[in-house]
Motif scaffolding. Structure first.
Motif, PDB file in Angstrom:
ATOM      1  N   ARG A   1     -17.245   8.418 -22.617  1.00  0.00           N
ATOM      2  CA  ARG A   1     -16.169   7.703 -21.920  1.00  0.00           C
ATOM      3  C   ARG A   1     -16.656   7.190 -20.565  1.00  0.00           C
TER       4      ARG A   1
ATOM      5  N   ASP B   1     -10.191   8.481 -27.081  1.00  0.00           N
ATOM      6  CA  ASP B   1      -9.310   7.314 -27.189  1.00  0.00           C
ATOM      7  C   ASP B   1      -8.501   7.328 -28.473  1.00  0.00           C
TER       8      ASP B   1
ATOM      9  N   GLY C   1      -5.568   9.226 -25.966  1.00  0.00           N
ATOM     10  CA  GLY C   1      -5.012   7.879 -25.918  1.00  0.00           C
ATOM     11  C   GLY C   1      -4.152   7.531 -27.116  1.00  0.00           C
TER      12      GLY C   1
ATOM     13  N   LEU D   1      -5.488   2.147 -24.797  1.00  0.00           N
ATOM     14  CA  LEU D   1      -6.389   1.355 -25.646  1.00  0.00           C
ATOM     15  C   LEU D   1      -5.618   0.381 -26.507  1.00  0.00           C
TER      16      LEU D   1
ATOM     17  N   ARG E   1      -9.193  -3.186 -23.361  1.00  0.00           N
ATOM     18  CA  ARG E   1      -8.435  -1.934 -23.377  1.00  0.00           C
ATOM     19  C   ARG E   1      -6.976  -2.206 -23.031  1.00  0.00           C
TER      20      ARG E   1
END
Length: 418
Positions: free
Chosen positions: A202, A238, A269, A288, A357
């Motif tokens: 990340r 994510d 996410g 995301l 994103r």
């Protein structure tokens, strides 16, 4: 060029297409309590644990379960490499580079694997050979289980997967657009360091995708499964993809909606929970994915204190084909792996198109995942061996188009109040 780098489980699958999970032999070795080393439908057990549970060598158990039959097929399997192969097949013609990093032995199974991957659009220069046995899984498939929907049971030998460690992942692994960790519970040193590995990926700007597998090591310890060094792992993911059983074990929750609450509270996410032929359940926090208002989405009634979640059905056309009299001779092995591969492919295509994103389309990603997982029921084993480049891509695009039409029709029906 867009790069996907992945690591985790890769192995040889030895597939038995018709082993009844209610047979006398299977019931003899069926688990009495979670984590005791016995066989369980839909779950995985390690060879050494099954031998301890049964009090006899695995060769004798295998003889009883299969009646001495040879495997119906040997194929390349594993939640990481199968997902990456499917993503690579779906990205034929795109400016994309897909790489797998993992461990194989120096035996005949390794030779079989390398013969298969030589025909795949996948970079395996990071697939290292170690002295020892290549990981394998004996897969027992019962097409009659769950009212004819089918189910499998897995017996796994980790082999040299135990030797593969974070130091075997080069800097270039983390310098990728997407970093994917698949089935790491079968690669212990990677699994136990997922917090730091996801954090590093990340920090490098990668989209981090994790798809899980049944974690028999943690199940044997009792309590909620640990993913990495601590629950901090979830904040660096994510997209987290699990089946229902895995989601409940990881979260300690009693139902899927509460499990999603847990992952969202931990900072993941987006999380997606599959449940066989039933609807998938998911959420996005917007970091995301966006979730367009379209699209055949359903919003289940939340439990007490639950956060909003969405659901999507499986493909009606794939279900129709599987229910027909001339259905293909396949099994459910690799459904979840190909689901994850379809998700990776959609994310890659959207990033390639310039999506940033917070603006990626989660319904599109789930749609590609759903038809990819469903299509894997049309053949035996997780890896589809193409007769020509683009063959699988063409098939999946056909079912994807029909699935999007299904979602639009569902949305229209609800708008009319039907």
């Amino acid at each position: 060029m867009l790069t996907i780098s992945g690591t985790g489980c890769a192995l040889m699958d030895y597939l038995y297409a018709d082993v009844r999970l209610d047979s006398e032999a299977f019931l003899r070795y069926r688990s009495r309590a979670g984590g005791d080393g016995g066989l369980e439908p839909g779950k995985l057990v390690f060879v050494e644990d099954l031998e301890r549970f049964a009090g006899k060598p695995f060769a004798g158990i295998l003889e009883e379960l299969t009646g001495g039959a040879k495997p119906d097929r040997a194929n390349l399997g594993g939640p990481s490499i199968v997902a990456l192969i499917h993503a690579a097949q779906m990205l034929e013609g795109h400016n994309a580079h897909i790489r797998f990093f993992g461990a194989r032995g120096n035996d005949a199974s390794a030779d079989e694997i390398m013969n298969i991957v030589a025909r795949m659009p996948l970079d395996v220069s990071g697939y290292r050979a170690f002295e020892g046995h290549t990981p394998f899984t004996q897969v027992f498939s019962d097409p009659t289980y769950d009212q004819g929907h089918g189910e499998r049971t897995f017996v796994n030998e980790r082999g040299v997967a135990d030797l593969f460690a974070p130091e075997h992942l080069p800097d270039s692994f983390f310098d990728s657009d997407i970093v994917a960790f698949g089935g790491t519970a079968l690669v212990p040193q990677i699994h136990d360091n997922l917090t730091s590995l996801c954090k590093r990926a990340r920090a490098g700007g990668a989209v981090v995708v994790v798809n899980t597998v049944y974690d028999f090591r943690n199940e044997a310890k009792g309590g909620r499964w640990l993913l990495g060094e601590s629950d901090e792992t979830y904040g660096f993911i994510d997209v987290l993809v699990m089946d229902k059983e895995e989601a409940l074990r990881l979260s300690g929750a009693e139902n899927s909606e509460a499990a999603l609450d847990f992952f969202r509270a931990k900072g993941t996410g987006a999380a997606i929970i599959t449940d066989g032929v039933r609807d998938i359940l998911f959420y996005s926090d917007g970091s995301l994915f966006s979730v367009p208002a379209l699209s055949g989405l359903r919003f289940p009634a939340p439990g007490k204190g639950s956060l909003p979640a969405c659901s999507l059905p499986v493909s009606a056309e794939i279900r129709r084909v599987l229910a027909s009299s001339d259905k293909p001779k396949g099994d459910t092995t690799g459904c979840g792996d190909n689901f994850a591969g379809g998700l990776l492919a959609s994310i890659a295509i959207q990033l390639e198109a310039g999506q940033k994103r917070g603006s990626l389309d989660l319904v599109d990603a789930c749609s590609m995942a759903i038809v990819s997982g469903g299509f894997s029921c049309f053949y035996i084993g997780g890896t589809y061996q193409e007769a020509r480049p683009g063959e699988k891509q063409q098939e999946i695009e056909h079912y994807y188009k029909l699935y999007r039409e299904q979602l639009s029709a569902n949305a229209a029906d609800r708008a009319r109040g039907e």
